[in-house]
Design a protein around this motif. Sequence first.
Motif, mmCIF file in Angstrom:
data_model
loop_
_atom_site.group_PDB
_atom_site.id
_atom_site.type_symbol
_atom_site.label_atom_id
_atom_site.label_comp_id
_atom_site.label_asym_id
_atom_site.label_seq_id
_atom_site.Cartn_x
_atom_site.Cartn_y
_atom_site.Cartn_z
ATOM 1 N N GLY A 415 -2.515 16.084 7.821
ATOM 2 C CA GLY A 415 -3.656 16.364 6.955
ATOM 3 C C GLY A 415 -4.486 15.121 6.896
ATOM 4 N N ARG A 416 -3.770 13.846 6.506
ATOM 5 C CA ARG A 416 -4.437 12.662 6.179
ATOM 6 C C ARG A 416 -5.414 12.427 7.683
ATOM 7 N NH1 ARG A 416 -1.558 8.228 8.557
ATOM 8 N NH2 ARG A 416 0.063 9.417 9.850
ATOM 9 N N ARG A 417 -4.796 12.674 8.816
ATOM 10 C CA ARG A 417 -5.557 12.338 9.944
ATOM 11 C C ARG A 417 -6.925 12.949 10.001
ATOM 12 N NH1 ARG A 417 -0.868 13.003 14.473
ATOM 13 N NH2 ARG A 417 0.603 11.696 13.463
ATOM 14 N N VAL A 418 -6.940 14.141 9.528
ATOM 15 C CA VAL A 418 -8.312 14.976 9.427
ATOM 16 C C VAL A 418 -9.352 14.025 8.739
ATOM 17 C CG1 VAL A 418 -9.455 17.129 8.803
ATOM 18 C CG2 VAL A 418 -7.197 17.053 9.705
ATOM 19 N N GLU A 483 1.655 6.446 -2.524
ATOM 20 C CA GLU A 483 2.292 6.806 -1.157
ATOM 21 C C GLU A 483 1.511 5.955 -0.075
ATOM 22 O OE1 GLU A 483 3.150 10.385 -0.314
ATOM 23 O OE2 GLU A 483 3.758 10.993 -2.377
ATOM 24 N N PRO A 484 2.470 5.302 0.481
ATOM 25 C CA PRO A 484 2.041 4.432 1.893
ATOM 26 C C PRO A 484 1.012 5.166 2.552
ATOM 27 C CG PRO A 484 4.270 4.354 1.483
ATOM 28 C CD PRO A 484 4.077 5.487 0.848
ATOM 29 N N LEU A 485 1.239 6.515 3.051
ATOM 30 C CA LEU A 485 0.244 7.114 4.104
ATOM 31 C C LEU A 485 -1.088 7.307 3.610
ATOM 32 C CD1 LEU A 485 2.717 9.866 5.942
ATOM 33 C CD2 LEU A 485 1.790 7.577 6.566
ATOM 34 N N PRO A 531 3.102 -1.662 0.307
ATOM 35 C CA PRO A 531 1.752 -1.055 1.106
ATOM 36 C C PRO A 531 0.532 -1.507 0.405
ATOM 37 C CG PRO A 531 3.317 0.537 0.691
ATOM 38 C CD PRO A 531 3.903 -0.487 -0.090
ATOM 39 N N THR A 532 0.583 -1.788 -1.007
ATOM 40 C CA THR A 532 -0.527 -1.720 -1.663
ATOM 41 C C THR A 532 -1.222 -2.984 -1.886
ATOM 42 O OG1 THR A 532 0.920 -1.683 -3.668
ATOM 43 C CG2 THR A 532 -0.694 0.264 -2.961
ATOM 44 N N ASP A 533 -0.103 -4.202 -1.897
ATOM 45 C CA ASP A 533 -0.645 -5.699 -1.754
ATOM 46 C C ASP A 533 -1.449 -5.696 -0.642
ATOM 47 O OD1 ASP A 533 1.562 -5.959 -0.366
ATOM 48 O OD2 ASP A 533 1.950 -7.955 -0.869
#
Length: 637
Positions: A415-418, A483-485, A531-533
């Motif tokens: 879904g994130r790709r959308v 969430e990294p993604l 992932p966040t830094d």
Amino acid sequence: MAVAKRKSGSITAEKPQKKVKAAKESKAAAAPVSNKKTIFGKVLEGEEDDDEDEGELEAEPIRDDDEDNGMDIDGAAGAQNVPQKNKIPTKEANAQKKALREERRSHKPNSELIVPAKKLWEKLRLKELPKEERQQVMKEMMALITGKVQDIIFKHDMSRIIQSCLKHGNEVQRNVIAGELVGHYLTLSKSMYGRFIVIKILHYCSKYREAVIKEFYGKVRQLIKHKEASAIIEDAYSTYASSAQRAALIQEFYGPEFRLFKVEDKKTLGEILEQNPIKKDNIMKHLMETLKGCMEKGTVAFSIVHRGLLEYFEHADAKGIQEMLDMMKEQAVEILHTKEGAQVAMLCLLHASPKDRKAMLKTMKPFVVKICKEEYGHMVMLRMFDVVDDTVLMSKAILSEIIKEMEDIAKDKFGRRVILYLLAGRSPKYISPMNIELLAKGDLVRANTSKKDAAIRSAELLGYISPALISLIATKPRSLTTEPLACQVLLETMLHATGDKSPAVHALLDLAAADPAQSTSDAPHVLLSMPTDRLYKTLVQSDYKAPLAEPSLHFGKALLMKMSPYIGFYVQKNHSAFIILALLENPESAKETRELLSKSSSSKGSITVQKEMEKMIKAKPEKEVMAVRLILETLAK
DNA sequence: ACCGCCTTAAGTAC
DNA sequence: GTACTTAAGGCGGTGC
């Protein structure tokens, strides 16, 4: 249950593509339901569960008018399932009936076989039967049925006994049964009860798989439209056939001359057409007719049909494509669960007129969120974003649905790709080269079928979805940063979304302003976790270098103010060094960062932050302090 | 552009 | 059939 699984007309029908071999996962699983792969939270596998004899029972329609099927020795299960007739049962009538039944039974051929076989079956189908005993029962059963298998398989009750034998027998016994049925698989597949035997043999007897599939050769077009047999053809094609056998099965869609004379080495329609260009018209005509039949018979959900459709679209001329389109535009939503089916749906969207596209969107609207989250379906969404000119329609029919479940979709693998596509276009970071190529191939056609400039279209879509993304970040920044993604969606939103992004900026700065000493593994500080830094560093960089945020977020300066009280902590723990480096490179925050680093690192010590870094670079392995070294080098300039 | 991990497909042994 | 091995491909991660 098994009957219901093939229901068509709904996106929630199981996906017919190659069945996932999920058996291993199921073994240790505590939850009994978990041995079935699900999509949309629905069961995909249907009747593949070999652990449930009951599944087979219920799978078959109960016929209350056939005394042969009276489950008199089937105990409770049968009695419950067979609805009583309207007649008021009296003792006499019952006795009469029973006598009649026995009478008839004894006249049946093989009656001397059926009665003891049923007795044995009662034992055999028990779930908990000691191994030795089961072997003994199987041995006796085989003695009964060997040589007679093909005489009894078409009976409802006997077919179930044979199914049990296939399930519980050893390899030799299974092959005996499969061997006796050679030559009958075609008829068996069309039989209401026999087809379950074929499924079992395909499953258990790998030695006979080829033989079974070969019996289908020449009859595929007929079988795919058959009420009972179509599911078997699909199962054989998608689950058991090798790639060569699959090609052989699909070739029968091309015309009568391919039914018996298989093209061995040429596997795809493309290769066959190349070899016989003259036959093209004929082949396409037959393919069209076969597919048309499939659609009318409601077998569009089968993956074998998807391949046929894709091959048709790839080789048909404009007129042929239109013809097919008219026939299936409203069924595109049914087929996009498989790789090939999704490609067909994409092609439909591409070639369709604005009016047809509108109709297609309408059928998909109820399933937008589900489609976004599908492995193949999400590509259909991307294609839709590419070709539908009416962006107001898109907003109402599609984007509004996405916005409702934005958080869920943003976190989803597919879904994130959308969402990322709307924000970042065909970035190779998020879409595989193969899929980019797939989309690019259609662009040539799009030039004729879509009017709007691609940049304008995507800007309009982005404009519609941006406020929802910004507000999602503003209201639930934690939920996304953990969430990294989802961080990818967060970053691309900050870079590319249109409109006022300050609510989102403030939410992110608030997270960064927390005391890093309070960070726990449960809720890690955004500047301390991996992932966040990185995300924050990229945002600082977006002030001054690519990928630039437009308009600028002026993130660096604001972030520095939030970090400065804890700068000593960050440096001592060797954390967030790349963020500090970026702050130092950022023209908007360079000066203040320099000043901060020349101050003392903590309230007690007199040593400056910079000195602290110099000490560290000597004490720690080079790899760990790379960024610190770069900071010092930059300071020295 | 590259690397490592994971999943899946296909092949092999039991 | 199950278990195991291997091969291939996809995907996420990679901070000069």
